[in-house]
Write an enzyme that holds these catalytic residues in place. Structure first.
Site, short mmCIF file in Angstrom:
data_model
loop_
_atom_site.label_atom_id
_atom_site.label_comp_id
_atom_site.label_asym_id
_atom_site.label_seq_id
_atom_site.Cartn_x
_atom_site.Cartn_y
_atom_site.Cartn_z
N ARG A 198 0.87 -1.17 0.00
CA ARG A 198 0.00 0.00 0.00
C ARG A 198 0.90 1.22 0.00
O ARG A 198 2.04 1.18 0.49
CB ARG A 198 -0.91 0.03 1.23
CG ARG A 198 -1.84 -1.18 1.35
CD ARG A 198 -2.69 -1.07 2.62
NE ARG A 198 -3.64 -2.19 2.72
CZ ARG A 198 -3.39 -3.32 3.37
NH1 ARG A 198 -2.21 -3.49 3.99
NH2 ARG A 198 -4.29 -4.27 3.44
N LYS A 223 -2.17 -1.77 7.64
CA LYS A 223 -3.60 -1.55 7.83
C LYS A 223 -4.13 -2.47 8.92
O LYS A 223 -3.82 -3.66 8.95
CB LYS A 223 -4.34 -1.82 6.51
CG LYS A 223 -5.81 -1.47 6.56
CD LYS A 223 -6.44 -1.63 5.19
CE LYS A 223 -7.91 -1.25 5.21
NZ LYS A 223 -8.54 -1.40 3.87
N HIS A 290 -2.42 2.56 -6.15
CA HIS A 290 -2.88 1.34 -5.47
C HIS A 290 -3.11 0.22 -6.48
O HIS A 290 -3.12 -0.96 -6.10
CB HIS A 290 -4.17 1.62 -4.69
CG HIS A 290 -4.50 0.58 -3.67
ND1 HIS A 290 -3.78 0.38 -2.51
CD2 HIS A 290 -5.49 -0.36 -3.65
CE1 HIS A 290 -4.31 -0.62 -1.83
NE2 HIS A 290 -5.35 -1.09 -2.49
N ARG A 293 -0.58 -2.57 -6.50
CA ARG A 293 -0.83 -3.65 -5.54
C ARG A 293 -1.83 -4.65 -6.12
O ARG A 293 -1.63 -5.87 -6.01
CB ARG A 293 -1.35 -3.04 -4.24
CG ARG A 293 -1.77 -4.04 -3.16
CD ARG A 293 -2.13 -3.27 -1.90
NE ARG A 293 -2.96 -4.04 -0.99
CZ ARG A 293 -2.51 -4.85 -0.04
NH1 ARG A 293 -1.20 -5.01 0.11
NH2 ARG A 293 -3.33 -5.48 0.78
N HIS A 316 -4.45 -9.67 3.95
CA HIS A 316 -5.91 -9.68 4.05
C HIS A 316 -6.34 -10.58 5.20
O HIS A 316 -5.88 -11.72 5.31
CB HIS A 316 -6.54 -10.20 2.75
CG HIS A 316 -6.44 -9.23 1.62
ND1 HIS A 316 -6.62 -9.59 0.30
CD2 HIS A 316 -6.18 -7.89 1.60
CE1 HIS A 316 -6.48 -8.52 -0.47
NE2 HIS A 316 -6.21 -7.49 0.30
N TYR A 325 -9.62 -11.15 -6.91
CA TYR A 325 -8.64 -11.23 -8.01
C TYR A 325 -8.91 -12.42 -8.93
O TYR A 325 -8.43 -12.43 -10.06
CB TYR A 325 -7.22 -11.28 -7.45
CG TYR A 325 -6.88 -10.04 -6.66
CD1 TYR A 325 -6.72 -8.82 -7.30
CD2 TYR A 325 -6.76 -10.08 -5.27
CE1 TYR A 325 -6.44 -7.66 -6.58
CE2 TYR A 325 -6.47 -8.94 -4.55
CZ TYR A 325 -6.31 -7.73 -5.20
OH TYR A 325 -6.05 -6.59 -4.49
#
Length: 344
Positions: A198, A223, A290, A293, A316, A325
């Site tokens: 990120r 995050k 972004h 990524r 995640h 994805y």
């Protein structure tokens, strides 16, 4: 210079909400949501004129300096990130302004009972479902932890939109990287793509976070305030070494120092860098930094890497976040031929 995007223009408008703002007609065409904002401002002015009220009266009294400070303190105590605190503060401020401009005769202060009304207002103003849900969460937090309200009613939320991220093809990524000559800029973009970082993570890297022997990058307090380890590309590390030899890096502090002493490079600087290189590379896609990524994850999946590994590399918490994805990967789509191309 301020980028002409709906989000950035919205932030600017919020900062000067109490001022008269003249908006160029061309900008109104480019950012449609501004038309709704102008309409709201006009209706607010009419409402205030008819009632003799102002934004500082009525429900606004529940959003003074003292209440704002309590709100910020409650979020800090719970470990909210700086970005979340800033976003929630803006959302509650806008909610209070709405309540002041549209007073409800049956109540003396804003409460959760008006959230549905406010949510509809936001949706009518063409805000995304994610934006509306964030507004509901922010107001709910304020009412419960600062307003002292215990709401028994359910919070109706718009269904989360399922949008596929925009990605670059590998050839486009390489074209963008090759277009970048400055050693510092090359190192930033190489690490962002090759490690799936990120933008807030890449600007906060320190040299000690790169482990060449183990070929890993240690992300500290990413995050959700979580540490994780992701892959370090050999090619990317060579670019970093070239950057270190250039003498611009701070080996003891931030890998990418900013203009202010002791501060790292700002996220906005990286975003501007990416936008510039995108133009120079002749790439016309609607993508942001972004997207590097997203491209990292998509290209790994197309290369046969297991989804669980990709989940770990991206940090995640939920595998469903990573599964998006699978919908943009062309690994299997390439095997399918359109009926138009079938030969008799």
């Amino acid at each position: 210079m301020i980028p002409c995007r709906a989000y950035d223009v919205g932030v600017l408008v919020d900062l000067f909400a109490d001022c008269d703002i003249a908006i160029d007609p061309e900008l109104l065409d480019r950012v449609p949501s501004l038309r709704h904002w102008v309409k709201d401002r006009r209706s607010q002015a009419i409402s205030h004129a008819e009632s003799g009220s102002s934004l500082g009266s009525g429900p606004k009294q529940h959003w003074d300096t003292q209440h704002r400070k309590r709100f910020l303190d409650e979020m800090k105590l719970r470990g909210f990130s700086v970005k979340t605190i800033r976003a929630y503060n803006g959302q509650v401020d806008r909610y209070m302004r709405y309540c002041a401009a549209h007073p409800a005769p049956s109540e003396s202060s804003p409460s959760a009972s008006r959230l549905s009304e406010y949510s509809l207002h936001l949706l009518d103003s063409q805000h995304s479902h994610a934006y509306v849900n964030q507004a509901i969460s922010a107001v709910k937090f304020y009412l419960q932890h600062v307003g002292g309200l215990v709401e028994s009613e359910a919070y109706l939320r718009p269904k989360k939109e399922r949008k596929l991220p925009n990605v670059l093809a590998r050839e486009e990524v390489m074209r963008l990287l090759q277009q970048t000559v400055n050693p510092k800029h090359r190192a930033i973009l190489y690490l962002t793509y090759s490690s799936g970082l990120r933008v807030g993570e890449v600007v906060r890297l320190r040299l000690k976070d790169l482990d060449r022997e183990r070929k890993t990058v240690h992300i500290r307090q990413g995050k959700g305030r979580k540490d994780r380890v992701t892959v370090l590309s050999e090619a990317a590390y060579e670019v970093v070494e070239a950057y270190l030899r250039s003498g611009y890096a701070d080996r003891a502090g931030w890998l990418f120092p900013g203009q202010q002493e002791g501060k790292h490079l700002t996220e906005r600087s990286v975003q501007k860098l990416f936008e510039q290189k995108l133009r120079e590379a002749g790439i016309r896609k609607e993508v942001s930094v972004h997207s590097l990524r997203h491209s990292f994850a998509t290209h790994l999946l197309e290369g046969g890497i297991d989804l669980r590994y990709i989940q770990e590399l991206l940090g995640h918490q939920n595998i469903r976040t990573t599964e998006v994805y699978t919908h943009i990967s062309v690994k299997d789509i390439r095997r399918i031929r359109s009926p138009l191309d079938w030969q008799e």
